[in-house]
Design a protein around this motif. Structure first.
Motif, PDB file in Angstrom:
ATOM      1  N   HIS A  68     -42.574  -1.980 -82.529  1.00 50.21           N
ATOM      2  CA  HIS A  68     -43.536  -2.642 -81.661  1.00 50.21           C
ATOM      3  C   HIS A  68     -44.484  -3.455 -82.522  1.00 50.21           C
ATOM      4  O   HIS A  68     -44.823  -3.054 -83.641  1.00 50.21           O
ATOM      5  N   PHE A  69     -44.950  -4.585 -82.001  1.00 47.25           N
ATOM      6  CA  PHE A  69     -45.728  -5.509 -82.816  1.00 47.25           C
ATOM      7  C   PHE A  69     -47.105  -4.970 -83.213  1.00 47.25           C
ATOM      8  O   PHE A  69     -47.716  -5.462 -84.155  1.00 47.25           O
ATOM      9  N   VAL A  70     -47.583  -3.944 -82.509  1.00 51.02           N
ATOM     10  CA  VAL A  70     -48.893  -3.360 -82.856  1.00 51.02           C
ATOM     11  C   VAL A  70     -48.731  -1.974 -83.479  1.00 51.02           C
ATOM     12  O   VAL A  70     -49.198  -1.714 -84.594  1.00 51.02           O
ATOM     13  N   THR A  71     -48.065  -1.070 -82.766  1.00 47.40           N
ATOM     14  CA  THR A  71     -48.082   0.335 -83.181  1.00 47.40           C
ATOM     15  C   THR A  71     -47.347   0.582 -84.488  1.00 47.40           C
ATOM     16  O   THR A  71     -47.692   1.520 -85.209  1.00 47.40           O
ATOM     17  N   THR A  72     -46.353  -0.223 -84.830  1.00 51.86           N
ATOM     18  CA  THR A  72     -45.664   0.006 -86.102  1.00 51.86           C
ATOM     19  C   THR A  72     -46.612  -0.183 -87.274  1.00 51.86           C
ATOM     20  O   THR A  72     -46.488   0.486 -88.297  1.00 51.86           O
ATOM     21  N   PHE A  73     -47.573  -1.084 -87.140  1.00 52.71           N
ATOM     22  CA  PHE A  73     -48.580  -1.231 -88.199  1.00 52.71           C
ATOM     23  C   PHE A  73     -49.526  -0.034 -88.190  1.00 52.71           C
ATOM     24  O   PHE A  73     -49.821   0.561 -89.227  1.00 52.71           O
ATOM     25  N   ILE A  74     -49.977   0.349 -87.001  1.00 50.84           N
ATOM     26  CA  ILE A  74     -50.971   1.422 -86.881  1.00 50.84           C
ATOM     27  C   ILE A  74     -50.423   2.754 -87.382  1.00 50.84           C
ATOM     28  O   ILE A  74     -51.163   3.547 -87.991  1.00 50.84           O
ATOM     29  N   PRO A 134     -57.109  -7.707 -84.855  1.00 53.10           N
ATOM     30  CA  PRO A 134     -58.010  -6.553 -84.693  1.00 53.10           C
ATOM     31  C   PRO A 134     -58.270  -6.178 -83.235  1.00 53.10           C
ATOM     32  O   PRO A 134     -58.237  -5.003 -82.871  1.00 53.10           O
ATOM     33  N   MET A 135     -58.525  -7.159 -82.364  1.00 52.71           N
ATOM     34  CA  MET A 135     -58.856  -6.850 -80.972  1.00 52.71           C
ATOM     35  C   MET A 135     -57.663  -6.266 -80.229  1.00 52.71           C
ATOM     36  O   MET A 135     -57.802  -5.335 -79.428  1.00 52.71           O
ATOM     37  N   THR A 136     -56.468  -6.797 -80.498  1.00 50.69           N
ATOM     38  CA  THR A 136     -55.270  -6.280 -79.843  1.00 50.69           C
ATOM     39  C   THR A 136     -54.933  -4.887 -80.361  1.00 50.69           C
ATOM     40  O   THR A 136     -54.416  -4.048 -79.615  1.00 50.69           O
ATOM     41  N   MET A 137     -55.259  -4.607 -81.619  1.00 42.05           N
ATOM     42  CA  MET A 137     -55.053  -3.252 -82.150  1.00 42.05           C
ATOM     43  C   MET A 137     -55.929  -2.241 -81.430  1.00 42.05           C
ATOM     44  O   MET A 137     -55.451  -1.180 -81.011  1.00 42.05           O
ATOM     45  N   ILE A 138     -57.209  -2.560 -81.243  1.00 42.72           N
ATOM     46  CA  ILE A 138     -58.089  -1.572 -80.602  1.00 42.72           C
ATOM     47  C   ILE A 138     -57.748  -1.388 -79.134  1.00 42.72           C
ATOM     48  O   ILE A 138     -58.021  -0.340 -78.552  1.00 42.72           O
ATOM     49  N   ILE A 175     -49.377 -16.583 -92.278  1.00 42.66           N
ATOM     50  CA  ILE A 175     -49.633 -15.255 -91.722  1.00 42.66           C
ATOM     51  C   ILE A 175     -50.248 -15.440 -90.346  1.00 42.66           C
ATOM     52  O   ILE A 175     -51.276 -16.089 -90.198  1.00 42.66           O
ATOM     53  N   GLN A 176     -49.565 -14.882 -89.349  1.00 45.50           N
ATOM     54  CA  GLN A 176     -49.982 -15.037 -87.947  1.00 45.50           C
ATOM     55  C   GLN A 176     -50.550 -13.722 -87.428  1.00 45.50           C
ATOM     56  O   GLN A 176     -49.953 -12.663 -87.626  1.00 45.50           O
ATOM     57  N   PHE A 177     -51.675 -13.804 -86.767  1.00 42.10           N
ATOM     58  CA  PHE A 177     -52.272 -12.627 -86.130  1.00 42.10           C
ATOM     59  C   PHE A 177     -52.073 -12.737 -84.623  1.00 42.10           C
ATOM     60  O   PHE A 177     -52.442 -13.753 -84.021  1.00 42.10           O
ATOM     61  N   ASP A 178     -51.460 -11.716 -84.036  1.00 43.49           N
ATOM     62  CA  ASP A 178     -51.179 -11.724 -82.601  1.00 43.49           C
ATOM     63  C   ASP A 178     -52.376 -11.175 -81.842  1.00 43.49           C
ATOM     64  O   ASP A 178     -52.751 -10.011 -82.025  1.00 43.49           O
ATOM     65  N   GLU A 179     -52.966 -12.019 -80.995  1.00 44.80           N
ATOM     66  CA  GLU A 179     -54.160 -11.618 -80.244  1.00 44.80           C
ATOM     67  C   GLU A 179     -54.031 -11.947 -78.749  1.00 44.80           C
ATOM     68  O   GLU A 179     -54.831 -12.716 -78.201  1.00 44.80           O
ATOM     69  N   PRO A 180     -53.050 -11.355 -78.043  1.00 42.95           N
ATOM     70  CA  PRO A 180     -53.005 -11.565 -76.590  1.00 42.95           C
ATOM     71  C   PRO A 180     -54.271 -11.066 -75.901  1.00 42.95           C
ATOM     72  O   PRO A 180     -54.608 -11.544 -74.816  1.00 42.95           O
ATOM     73  N   ALA A 181     -54.988 -10.141 -76.534  1.00 41.05           N
ATOM     74  CA  ALA A 181     -56.248  -9.647 -75.951  1.00 41.05           C
ATOM     75  C   ALA A 181     -57.286 -10.753 -75.828  1.00 41.05           C
ATOM     76  O   ALA A 181     -58.227 -10.637 -75.033  1.00 41.05           O
TER      77      ALA A 181
END
Length: 342
Positions: A68-74, A134-138, A175-181
């Motif tokens: 997953h684009f977020v949780t695999t990093f977390i 960062p916002m999409t991670m939280i 380097i792309q940061f994904d921020e759908p939030a």
């Protein structure tokens, strides 16, 4: 010679059926241990080959090595308990069971750097690597430690900056940061969201991008889009501040969307990654449909700053559909290049 209108994907590409369940987000791996490591690398090579055969200019890993684009990093970070789960509403849209922040978050080792080095060895083309913003991670966690979305976002920004610097050293060009939030929490975006994003890119010399979309083509997202009316003006909230930010490229969703193209004028001077491929349908765009979307964008962004792309990731699509859409992106872009050169 610098490529005019360089094409790329916004994010994920479908995984092969022997690695994970096709057309499924968050699909568990079908392999384990050493077989899984080798399988991910094989999938990355195949994904790269698909992009190259389609004529994509800026290539990526297709997110083949992550679930997953977020949780695999977390899941590689300290301070997050994946056994202690809570149900939260993701981007005010759908419920999901997510891990809990139980202590100070920290990164003890690299997450994607070895994969990026592997991709770099496979090609001389420019490569792009995506990280969650960062916002999409939280928004993909339950915070039981900081008790502040902003505080946690700043901590994630520092961690992302560490990873980004090592990705740059590994040879990543963008380097792309994904921020759908950013399309949902408008006040927070302008209060501290863009600031935390700038902290994540601090000190980088490579190009940086932020991808702001309306989400994968899953039912929760397509249902939400139906409630947005005849014009989707969410970008209007973030673009003015992004225009003055240090981010180099802004990636947005334009194909088959109701985004008024003139909103791109708010980004004047930035490079714009224009989504010209709809990821919420199996219908493959014609080259002319792609070219037409890009032509409209050219009214508001200079040709040397326009980067044709997909709307979002294509992980939920059948492989043959995703391949055909990549080829359509290249063919449509080539139509426009020919017009611009004449």
């Amino acid at each position: 010679m610098k490529t005019l209108l360089p094409t790329s994907t916004a994010g994920s590409l479908p995984k092969p059926a022997w690695l994970a369940q096709p057309e499924t987000l968050w699909s568990p791996w079908k392999l384990q241990d050493e077989e899984l490591i080798e399988g991910k690398r094989d999938a990355l090579r195949l994904s790269l080959q698909d992009q190259q055969q389609a004529g994509i200019d800026i290539v990526s890993d297709g997110e083949q090595t992550r679930q997953h684009f977020v949780t695999t990093f977390i899941e590689h970070l300290d301070g997050v308990d994946f056994e202690k789960r809570k149900t939260v509403k993701i981007r005010d849209r759908y419920d999901a069971s997510v891990p809990t922040v139980v202590g100070a978050v920290a990164r003890q080792k690299t997450v994607f750097v070895e994969d990026a080095k592997f991709l770099r060895k496979q090609t001389k083309q420019p490569i792009k690597w995506a990280l969650p913003g960062p916002m999409t991670m939280i928004d993909t966690l339950f915070d039981d430690h900081y008790k502040s979305r902003e505080k946690l976002a700043w901590e994630f920004a520092k961690i992302l900056n560490q990873e980004a610097k090592e990705l740059e050293a590994a040879g990543v060009d963008i380097i792309q940061f994904d921020e759908p939030a950013f399309n949902v929490f408008f006040d927070e975006v302008n209060d501290w969201g863009i600031a935390t994003l700038e902290r994540a890119i601090e000190g980088l010399k490579c190009q940086t991008a932020v991808h702001i979309c309306y989400g994968y083509g899953i039912k929760a997202n397509t249902d939400w889009k139906k409630t947005l009316g005849s014009e989707w003006r969410q970008y209007e909230k973030a673009f003015p501040k992004l225009q003055t930010s240090n981010i180099d490229i802004v990636s947005l969703e334009c194909q088959n969307s109701r985004v008024p193209m003139d909103l791109i004028e708010l980004l004047r001077g930035k490079k714009v990654m224009v989504g010209a491929i709809d990821v919420a349908t199996n219908k493959v765009e014609t080259p002319e449909e792609v070219a037409n979307t890009l032509r409209k964008a050219l009214e508001f962004v200079d040709a040397d700053k326009l980067y044709p792309s997909t709307n979002c990731g294509m992980a939920p699509l059948p492989q043959q559909v995703a391949r055909a859409k990549l080829s359509a992106l290249s063919a449509g872009t080539e139509l426009l290049r020919s017009e611009l050169k004449n």
